[in-house]
Design an enzyme around this catalytic site. Structure first.
Site, PDB file in Angstrom:
ATOM      1  N   THR A   1      -8.709   2.483   7.568  1.00  0.00           N
ATOM      2  CA  THR A   1      -8.118   1.238   8.078  1.00  0.00           C
ATOM      3  C   THR A   1      -6.641   1.410   8.442  1.00  0.00           C
ATOM      4  O   THR A   1      -6.001   0.466   8.883  1.00  0.00           O
ATOM      5  CB  THR A   1      -8.216   0.122   7.013  1.00  0.00           C
TER       6      THR A   1
ATOM      7  N   ASP B   1       0.834  -1.204   0.000  1.00  0.00           N
ATOM      8  CA  ASP B   1       0.000   0.000   0.000  1.00  0.00           C
ATOM      9  C   ASP B   1       0.876   1.264   0.000  1.00  0.00           C
ATOM     10  O   ASP B   1       0.519   2.264  -0.617  1.00  0.00           O
ATOM     11  CB  ASP B   1      -0.895   0.024   1.237  1.00  0.00           C
TER      12      ASP B   1
HETATM   13  P1  NAP Z   1       4.661   2.395   7.502  1.00  0.00           P
HETATM   14  O1  NAP Z   1       4.763   2.497   8.976  1.00  0.00           O
HETATM   15  O2  NAP Z   1       5.862   2.062   6.717  1.00  0.00           O
HETATM   16  O3  NAP Z   1       3.551   1.337   7.106  1.00  0.00           O
HETATM   17  C1  NAP Z   1       2.207   1.506   7.309  1.00  0.00           C
HETATM   18  C2  NAP Z   1       1.491   0.174   7.160  1.00  0.00           C
HETATM   19  O4  NAP Z   1       0.150   0.472   6.871  1.00  0.00           O
HETATM   20  C3  NAP Z   1       1.984  -0.679   6.026  1.00  0.00           C
HETATM   21  O5  NAP Z   1       1.923  -2.024   6.402  1.00  0.00           O
HETATM   22  C4  NAP Z   1       0.996  -0.378   4.912  1.00  0.00           C
HETATM   23  O6  NAP Z   1       0.824  -1.430   3.998  1.00  0.00           O
HETATM   24  C5  NAP Z   1      -0.253  -0.153   5.684  1.00  0.00           C
HETATM   25  N1  NAP Z   1      -1.245   0.708   5.051  1.00  0.00           N
HETATM   26  C6  NAP Z   1      -1.062   1.799   4.269  1.00  0.00           C
HETATM   27  N2  NAP Z   1      -2.250   2.300   3.899  1.00  0.00           N
HETATM   28  C7  NAP Z   1      -3.195   1.508   4.452  1.00  0.00           C
HETATM   29  C8  NAP Z   1      -4.613   1.498   4.453  1.00  0.00           C
HETATM   30  N3  NAP Z   1      -5.290   2.412   3.799  1.00  0.00           N
HETATM   31  N4  NAP Z   1      -5.250   0.547   5.146  1.00  0.00           N
HETATM   32  C9  NAP Z   1      -4.567  -0.405   5.828  1.00  0.00           C
HETATM   33  N5  NAP Z   1      -3.242  -0.465   5.861  1.00  0.00           N
HETATM   34  C10 NAP Z   1      -2.568   0.488   5.192  1.00  0.00           C
HETATM   35  O7  NAP Z   1       3.970   3.757   7.015  1.00  0.00           O
HETATM   36  P2  NAP Z   1       4.435   4.959   6.125  1.00  0.00           P
HETATM   37  O8  NAP Z   1       5.101   4.499   4.907  1.00  0.00           O
HETATM   38  O9  NAP Z   1       5.162   5.941   6.963  1.00  0.00           O
HETATM   39  O10 NAP Z   1       2.979   5.655   5.772  1.00  0.00           O
HETATM   40  C11 NAP Z   1       1.877   5.023   5.232  1.00  0.00           C
HETATM   41  C12 NAP Z   1       0.688   5.099   6.137  1.00  0.00           C
HETATM   42  O11 NAP Z   1       1.061   4.640   7.423  1.00  0.00           O
HETATM   43  C13 NAP Z   1       0.055   6.458   6.433  1.00  0.00           C
HETATM   44  O12 NAP Z   1      -0.835   6.902   5.456  1.00  0.00           O
HETATM   45  C14 NAP Z   1      -0.663   6.169   7.770  1.00  0.00           C
HETATM   46  O13 NAP Z   1      -2.005   5.782   7.555  1.00  0.00           O
HETATM   47  C15 NAP Z   1       0.056   4.995   8.333  1.00  0.00           C
HETATM   48  N6  NAP Z   1       0.581   5.324   9.666  1.00  0.00           N
HETATM   49  C16 NAP Z   1       0.071   4.566  10.681  1.00  0.00           C
HETATM   50  C17 NAP Z   1       0.428   4.824  11.976  1.00  0.00           C
HETATM   51  C18 NAP Z   1      -0.173   3.985  13.051  1.00  0.00           C
HETATM   52  O14 NAP Z   1      -0.965   3.095  12.729  1.00  0.00           O
HETATM   53  N7  NAP Z   1       0.120   4.239  14.292  1.00  0.00           N
HETATM   54  C19 NAP Z   1       1.316   5.857  12.253  1.00  0.00           C
HETATM   55  C20 NAP Z   1       1.835   6.604  11.201  1.00  0.00           C
HETATM   56  C21 NAP Z   1       1.446   6.322   9.897  1.00  0.00           C
HETATM   57  P3  NAP Z   1       2.001  -2.023   3.097  1.00  0.00           P
HETATM   58  O15 NAP Z   1       2.895  -2.796   4.048  1.00  0.00           O
HETATM   59  O16 NAP Z   1       1.278  -2.923   2.166  1.00  0.00           O
HETATM   60  O17 NAP Z   1       2.694  -0.905   2.453  1.00  0.00           O
END
Ligand code: NAP
Ligand code: MN
Length: 265
Positions: free
Chosen positions: A162, A51
């Site tokens: 999500t 993603d």
């Molecule tokens: P990352 O920590 O490298 O990875 C984020 C994880 O979320 C990856 O496993 C990714 O899938 C998955 N993901 C991305 N979009 C998704 C969606 N719409 N629904 C479900 N899972 C999803 O993150 P990054 O590269 O910095 O940023 C990508 C995304 O991470 C942001 O848009 C944000 O939503 C999310 N994020 C989450 C948190 C948290 O949950 N605490 C904190 C900061 C950011 P893949 O492994 O397939 O790439």
């Protein structure tokens, strides 16, 4: 109708990835796609990765409205990626069996102090950049709804619900509901400061305006999907669903709720 078969592969430019997508390139050529090396010439943009690669592909190719985006996974299928690098034939079979559909994904338009807008497909986050709370006035359309004091806010699309939003206990929203979800990051709630304390979901016609209170901590960090915005100063941030949508190629029988079930249950 011109045959729109100019295909651009977006992937992390490493030797390993370049090697990994070689079979995909051969496969595409064999099926009469023209591989282009500049995304501006593409009709179809295929991200290879998870993603995150898909989010990056859209961002680095400027959220093109006139292109079809396809997410190809390397390990497990994701929320935006319905195809698997190990099984390119599945794509052709899907075309032949009419198992494909184009989903129009909502995106958020973010404008800061009236400048050129930014777009995001998962979420926009506004967070304190120091160990100090951030104070902001939150407006729904013209209504001053609350004054938020805390670490920050996440404003997500239904497909982004999500992701980060879920980890702060926001609701999962059906992508068939054009909407924005606003979730809190550690709000302060006491006799002086009060916020709603739960996530709320706005209909797609509404706008959310955030005024950063200029009190010394007025340089928030803002993130759009997986990228930080390089803004030095922000006073007023307006978020709404953009008029444009991102066309994504997906499998008909791999619904959002199946993905939710597969990923979390
Ligand atoms: P990352 O920590 O490298 O990875 C984020 C994880 O979320 C990856 O496993 C990714 O899938 C998955 N993901 C991305 N979009 C998704 C969606 N719409 N629904 C479900 N899972 C999803 O993150 P990054 O590269 O910095 O940023 C990508 C995304 O991470 C942001 O848009 C944000 O939503 C999310 N994020 C989450 C948190 C948290 O949950 N605490 C904190 C900061 C950011 P893949 O492994 O397939 O790439
Ligand atoms: Mn990542």
């Amino acid at each position: 109708m011109p045959n729109r078969r100019n295909l651009y592969f977006f992937y992390k430019q490493t030797e390993e990835m370049t090697k990994a997508i070689e079979p995909l390139r051969d496969f595409a050529k064999k099926h009469n796609f023209t591989l282009v090396s500049d995304y501006r010439d593409a009709d179809i943009i295929a991200s290879v990765g998870g993603d995150n690669a898909f989010l990056q592909a859209i961002r680095k190719t400027d959220f093109r409205e006139d292109c079809l985006y396809v997410g190809i996974n390397i390990d497990q299928l994701g929320f935006y990626t319905d195809f698997d690098i190990k099984d390119p034939n599945a794509m052709i079979t899907a075309v032949e069996d009419e198992q494909l559909e184009v989903w129009r994904n909502a995106v958020i338009e973010v404008s800061i102090d009236g400048q050129k807008p930014f777009y995001c497909i998962n979420e926009c986050t506004i967070r304190s950049n120091v160990i100090k709370t951030l104070v902001m006035d939150v407006f729904i359309d013209d209504l001053h709804f609350e004054t938020f004091r805390g670490d920050g806010l996440i404003i997500s699309t239904p497909t982004g619900s999500t992701a980060y939003n879920k980890s702060v206990r926001g609701a999962i929203v059906d992508p068939k509901l054009p909407s924005l979800q606003v979730s809190e990051l550690a709000s302060l709630n006491n006799n002086t400061y009060r916020t709603l304390g739960t996530s709320f979901i706005l209909g797609g016609e509404r706008s959310l305006t955030i005024k950063i209170i200029q009190d010394g901590n007025d340089h928030p960090i803002m993130g759009v999907d997986n990228e930080a915005l390089s803004i030095q100063h922000a006073e007023m941030i307006t978020l709404r669903l953009a008029e444009k949508k991102i066309k994504t190629l997906k499998l008909k029988h791999n619904s959002f709720w199946q993905k939710v079930q597969r990923s979390f249950l």
